[in-house]
Write a protein that holds these residues in place. Structure first.
Motif, short mmCIF file in Angstrom:
data_model
loop_
_atom_site.label_atom_id
_atom_site.label_comp_id
_atom_site.label_asym_id
_atom_site.label_seq_id
_atom_site.Cartn_x
_atom_site.Cartn_y
_atom_site.Cartn_z
N VAL A 112 32.87 92.75 -18.99
CA VAL A 112 32.89 91.28 -18.88
C VAL A 112 34.01 91.18 -18.20
CG1 VAL A 112 32.48 89.43 -20.11
CG2 VAL A 112 31.63 91.21 -21.34
N TYR A 113 32.95 89.86 -16.82
CA TYR A 113 34.20 89.34 -15.86
C TYR A 113 33.77 88.04 -16.02
CZ TYR A 113 33.86 94.14 -13.88
OH TYR A 113 33.81 95.37 -13.73
N ILE A 114 34.33 87.04 -14.95
CA ILE A 114 34.24 85.24 -14.87
C ILE A 114 33.12 85.63 -13.79
CG2 ILE A 114 35.17 83.77 -13.86
CD1 ILE A 114 37.51 84.40 -15.39
N ASP A 115 32.65 84.97 -14.13
CA ASP A 115 31.27 84.83 -12.66
C ASP A 115 31.55 83.83 -11.72
OD1 ASP A 115 28.58 85.15 -11.34
OD2 ASP A 115 28.20 82.97 -11.90
N THR A 116 32.17 84.46 -9.97
CA THR A 116 32.86 84.18 -9.54
C THR A 116 31.65 83.07 -8.36
OG1 THR A 116 33.11 86.24 -8.05
CG2 THR A 116 34.35 85.30 -9.54
N THR A 117 30.52 83.51 -8.40
CA THR A 117 29.57 82.81 -8.03
C THR A 117 28.96 80.94 -8.73
OG1 THR A 117 27.89 83.46 -9.16
CG2 THR A 117 28.34 84.79 -7.70
N ALA A 137 27.29 81.08 -10.76
CA ALA A 137 25.87 80.77 -11.41
C ALA A 137 25.67 80.69 -12.95
CB ALA A 137 24.52 81.86 -11.41
N ALA A 138 27.21 81.22 -13.74
CA ALA A 138 26.87 81.36 -14.82
C ALA A 138 28.58 80.91 -15.23
CB ALA A 138 26.13 83.10 -15.05
N LEU A 139 28.99 81.41 -16.44
CA LEU A 139 30.12 81.21 -16.72
C LEU A 139 30.95 83.32 -16.61
CD1 LEU A 139 30.15 79.19 -19.95
CD2 LEU A 139 30.64 78.77 -18.07
N TYR A 140 30.34 84.14 -16.91
CA TYR A 140 30.32 85.10 -17.00
C TYR A 140 29.58 85.63 -16.87
CZ TYR A 140 33.80 83.10 -20.56
OH TYR A 140 34.86 82.38 -20.88
N ARG A 141 30.04 87.47 -16.53
CA ARG A 141 28.95 87.98 -15.76
C ARG A 141 29.11 89.83 -16.78
NH1 ARG A 141 30.54 89.99 -11.43
NH2 ARG A 141 30.66 92.21 -12.13
N ILE A 142 28.04 90.69 -17.44
CA ILE A 142 28.15 91.39 -18.16
C ILE A 142 27.38 92.36 -17.30
CG2 ILE A 142 26.09 90.96 -19.43
CD1 ILE A 142 27.59 91.99 -22.32
#
Length: 404
Positions: A310-315, A317-322
């Motif tokens: 799980v990462y913080i979404d840097t774009t 577009a969302a809170l996180y990315r999995i």
């Protein structure tokens, strides 16, 4: 006259043998026909079962759920400082005072009391191990209750447990660190020393399903810089001819590897601050895939044959990315998450992300299967043997829910 009688006797004997042979041949044909019939029936049963399973999965994979129905609900009593986790379909609750396993109807299966300041709990299917960080006692349980007790005689820093109840413990000694292996009954199976100047400090440890193969992440200093290594040890007959039973491993520069584990019967992985590595081999694992990571990992979750980062979404577009990896190192799912996650549940064919109040589910193709809120504050969600049915645990109840 005597010759005629002898001749007739031979004819009768020949006829008798012929009849016997005919009966034997007919019996053998019937046996073969019966075996063919059984084989055909078995094939029909197998293909029918596969077809039904495929149809059920197809329907589930293409279904979208909008709500859930509460199938049953049972009261649960819990203290404010207790933690609950999944114990192979049951609810495992622990605190500083003890640990207990509860079935889906709220009945206590077993209960073990103790006094610990910082309890560490490791679960591997039915096997459970609990010990106090800095203490020296590790209790081992299974689905029926306490199996054994391990006295390490040294302060505990970390440990893990295999599905068979074998425990690997990282122990602090005066001028070194020990990495010992114990049976579920408390017998010392392997005793080893880890020195910073030699192998390094063991940061993370994992055991295969049988407990015969151990994966260790070491951290050490080389020429003034921090380095890490992954080592695999085999404690079966396969490893007896290897020095220190070391059967494989790799070194990594500028890496710290705090998370290791096994995937299925023949896979393993290691997550570092800057990479994720995959290994294959049930007895002598070798590196098969590696991916360098430029983003900061927020959390690591595992399933039986998958690893999720799980990462913080840097774009924005969302809170996180999995990102979900299979055991060969392939990214099988990459999905933005727009809710604050509390836990990620990885099933064979889906990923469930939830917090106390809301939940979202995706299949491995990225299709959203369910999105909704809970009617109460939920601390734990446990999958069942039915793909759309879950066990929902709150502070005062255990509920069986079904998505619809």
């Amino acid at each position: 006259m005597q010759k005629i009688e002898e001749f007739m006797a031979r004819i009768r004997e020949f006829a008798s043998r012929t009849e016997t042979n005919n009966k034997k041949t007919e019996f053998e044909h019937r046996i073969k026909a019966h075996r063919r019939s059984r084989f055909i029936k078995m094939l029909v049963t197998v293909f029918t079962t596969i077809a039904i399973a495929a149809a059920i999965f197809f329907l589930w994979d293409n279904s979208v759920y909008t709500s859930y129905t509460e199938i049953s609900s049972f009261p649960r009593i819990s203290s404010s400082n207790s933690v609950c986790i999944n114990h192979n379909g049951r609810v495992l609750t622990y605190s500083k005072d003890g640990i207990s396993s509860i079935d889906t109807k709220g009945n206590t299966i077993w209960n073990e009391t103790y006094q610990m300041q910082n309890p560490i709990v490791e679960v591997n299917e039915n096997a459970v191990a609990v010990g106090d960080y800095g203490g020296h006692i590790i209790y081992v349980m299974n689905e029926k209750g306490k199996v054994g007790e391990i006295d390490t005689n040294l302060p505990i820093r970390d440990f893990c447990v295999s599905k068979t109840g074998i425990v690997a413990a990282v122990l602090e000694d005066s001028n070194l660190t020990r990495l010992n292996l114990y049976s579920s009954k408390g017998e010392e199976l392997v005793k080893s020393e880890c020195r910073m100047s030699q192998s390094g400090y063991p940061v993370a440890v994992a055991l295969s399903d049988t407990g015969e193969v151990m994966e260790v992440s070491y951290l050490y200093v080389d020429s003034g810089s921090m380095k890490s290594s992954i080592a695999f040890y085999n404690f079966s007959d396969v490893g007896q001819n290897s020095v220190d039973r070391l059967v494989g491993g790799n070194e990594y520069k500028d890496s710290v590897i705090p998370f290791v584990g096994f995937l299925g019967k023949d896979g393993a992985f290691a997550v570092a601050n800057n990479r994720i590595s995959f290994y294959s081999g049930a007895e002598k694992p070798v590196s098969i895939a590696e991916k360098l990571l430029s983003e900061e990992i927020q959390a690591v979750y595992t399933g039986s044959e998958h690893v999720a980062l799980v990462y913080i979404d840097t774009t924005g577009a969302a809170l996180y990315r999995i990102d979900l990896y299979d055991k060969k190192g392939n990214v099988v799912l990459s999905k933005n998450i727009d809710i604050d996650y509390q836990n990620v549940l990885i099933q064979k064919n889906s990923v469930v992300i939830y917090n106390n109040t809301e939940c979202v589910m995706y299949n491995l193709n990225g299709k959203e299967k369910y999105r909704g809120t809970f009617g109460k504050s939920v601390s734990l969600l446990i999958p069942s043997n039915k793909m759309n049915r879950f066990i929902m645990v709150s502070a005062d109840s255990i509920d069986i829910i079904e998505l619809n």
